[in-house]
Scaffold this motif. Sequence first.
Motif, short mmCIF file in Angstrom:
data_model
loop_
_atom_site.label_atom_id
_atom_site.label_comp_id
_atom_site.label_asym_id
_atom_site.label_seq_id
_atom_site.Cartn_x
_atom_site.Cartn_y
_atom_site.Cartn_z
N GLN A 83 18.45 -31.90 32.43
CA GLN A 83 19.86 -32.18 32.46
C GLN A 83 20.24 -33.71 31.80
O GLN A 83 21.26 -33.86 31.41
N ARG A 92 22.17 -34.88 28.60
CA ARG A 92 23.32 -35.73 28.23
C ARG A 92 23.06 -37.01 27.31
O ARG A 92 23.73 -37.17 27.03
N TYR A 124 30.20 -28.02 26.09
CA TYR A 124 29.07 -27.33 26.90
C TYR A 124 29.65 -25.86 27.09
O TYR A 124 30.57 -25.76 27.60
N ILE A 130 29.23 -22.70 29.36
CA ILE A 130 28.88 -22.28 30.55
C ILE A 130 29.00 -21.12 30.84
O ILE A 130 30.42 -20.41 30.69
N MET A 155 24.95 -24.16 37.10
CA MET A 155 24.80 -24.95 35.94
C MET A 155 25.71 -26.34 36.12
O MET A 155 25.26 -27.37 35.54
N ASN A 156 26.86 -25.87 36.41
CA ASN A 156 27.95 -26.99 36.54
C ASN A 156 27.19 -28.24 37.73
O ASN A 156 27.72 -29.48 37.33
N LEU A 165 24.57 -29.94 35.82
CA LEU A 165 25.06 -31.17 34.80
C LEU A 165 25.82 -32.35 35.51
O LEU A 165 25.90 -33.32 35.01
N VAL A 180 27.46 -35.53 33.65
CA VAL A 180 28.20 -34.87 32.50
C VAL A 180 29.60 -34.89 32.70
O VAL A 180 30.05 -34.07 33.79
N TYR A 220 32.81 -33.44 33.58
CA TYR A 220 33.47 -32.05 33.84
C TYR A 220 34.28 -31.24 32.86
O TYR A 220 34.15 -30.19 32.60
N LEU A 274 32.66 -29.28 30.37
CA LEU A 274 31.98 -28.00 30.33
C LEU A 274 33.08 -26.94 30.37
O LEU A 274 34.34 -26.97 30.56
N LYS A 275 32.97 -26.06 29.43
CA LYS A 275 33.90 -25.03 28.90
C LYS A 275 33.38 -23.46 29.47
O LYS A 275 32.19 -23.39 29.02
N GLU A 276 34.17 -22.94 30.16
CA GLU A 276 33.96 -21.45 30.45
C GLU A 276 33.87 -20.63 29.36
O GLU A 276 34.25 -20.93 28.17
#
Length: 464
Positions: A322, A326, A341, A343, A354-355, A358, A363, A365, A368-370
């Motif tokens: 991870q 990054r 990213y 996810i 995984m959240n 990272l 990384v 937040y 991070l895209k659902e």
Amino acid sequence: MSLLSANWTALFYLIAAACFVLALKGLSSPGTARRGNLIGAGGAVLAVVTAFLSEDMDHVVPILVAIAVGCAVGVPAARRVAMTQMPQLVALFNGVGGAAAALVAGLELTLEADAGGIAAAAGAFTVLVGCVSFSGSCVTFAKLQELMTTRPVTIKGGQYLFGGSLAVAVALAVTVVVQGSDGQPEAWTLALLALVSLLVGVLFVLPVGGADVPIVISLLNAFTGLTVAASGYVLNNTLLLVAGTLVGASGTILTRLMAAAMGRSVTSILFGAFRPSTAVMAGTGPERPVRSGSADDVAILLGYARKVVIVPGYGLAVAQAQHTIRELAELLEARDIEVLYGIHPVAGRMPGHMNVLLAEANVPYEALKEMELINPELRTADVALVVGANDVVNPAAKTTPGAPIYGMPILEVDQAQQVVFLKRSMRPGFAGIENELLYDPKTTLLFGDAKDSLTKVVSAVKAL
């Protein structure tokens, strides 16, 4: 003589119950999850201390010894477990909770001279469901730890064996209730109920494929909560009723949400293996060529892209890559490349897994895209970089009826202009089926440990 009056006991139990509710609320967001955990732990400590001070206990020393042994086992296990093995630990701890509730309820019924029909019903329910949760959780642990095959395990007539075992367990539970209504359940009846229920738990989980195991863990967690609530009735303990109900309700909600995110019904997850499958299992077809590349090749693809979507998976978690991913993302962003990213709901095998990984690497937040947000972005991405993921990007989920993952929403990396897979080998994902995307002409494979491969790519990007 107890040191706390009934009023003080009720007040402290109420505070502990409020802590449990606040803990669940805190766990709903990554920003407040740590605080929620601490609040929940504080409530549990308060509940245990209150129980000690409010009851006349005849066996304090053995109880303290048991607590010391439990702490000696549990604390090191929780502190030393790798983040990649957290789902296994959750499954194991959940199973132990179900077994504990079943043991307590069973002993309470055998020691109670006049149990009564309602208490006997609650106790029988606790023994049945608690033993199912224990043995089922042990199987999920074995699957996640790869102590056994991760593929669905079916035996001829397995559905009938499961149904018959469940019917026998229910009949034995009814027998316990009848015996308890007349006085005291027989110990042999409870023991036989526990044994049959253990068999039911094994048969319940064996047909579940590896990709669906996290959902089953959540369901078994709900089972454990219900057993704790029922044991609270047997022991006449209000806090156990509240805590068990909270766990049962939250586990049920999480199970439904996870199943919906996977595009599956809970029934199909549990019993879908009994339907005939048309999926091609890995290793059963002829060998086909794939396009492999070097770290320099991947660096060129990434370094001259405009948008890169990183899809992290279990392989990234295993390699503890991870921090390296990054670093790579920061290098690309320094070249004015947009990096996102993607996810999947069960990336890393558990929701939020995984959240957390990272987040450990700092990384942002917001990057991070659902799944529902990243799929439209993938259609305009120059490169989709898949690091250690397989099932969550496998097009078989959309194209192959009968596949273990058919119907599961996936990250549509096949929509990107170029796809790069970082894999150790051509070994399949947890579901055990081929991923046709690996053979697509626009796919480049970089074989090796994810951390080592990413380190080489980082060096190559710096040299561009």
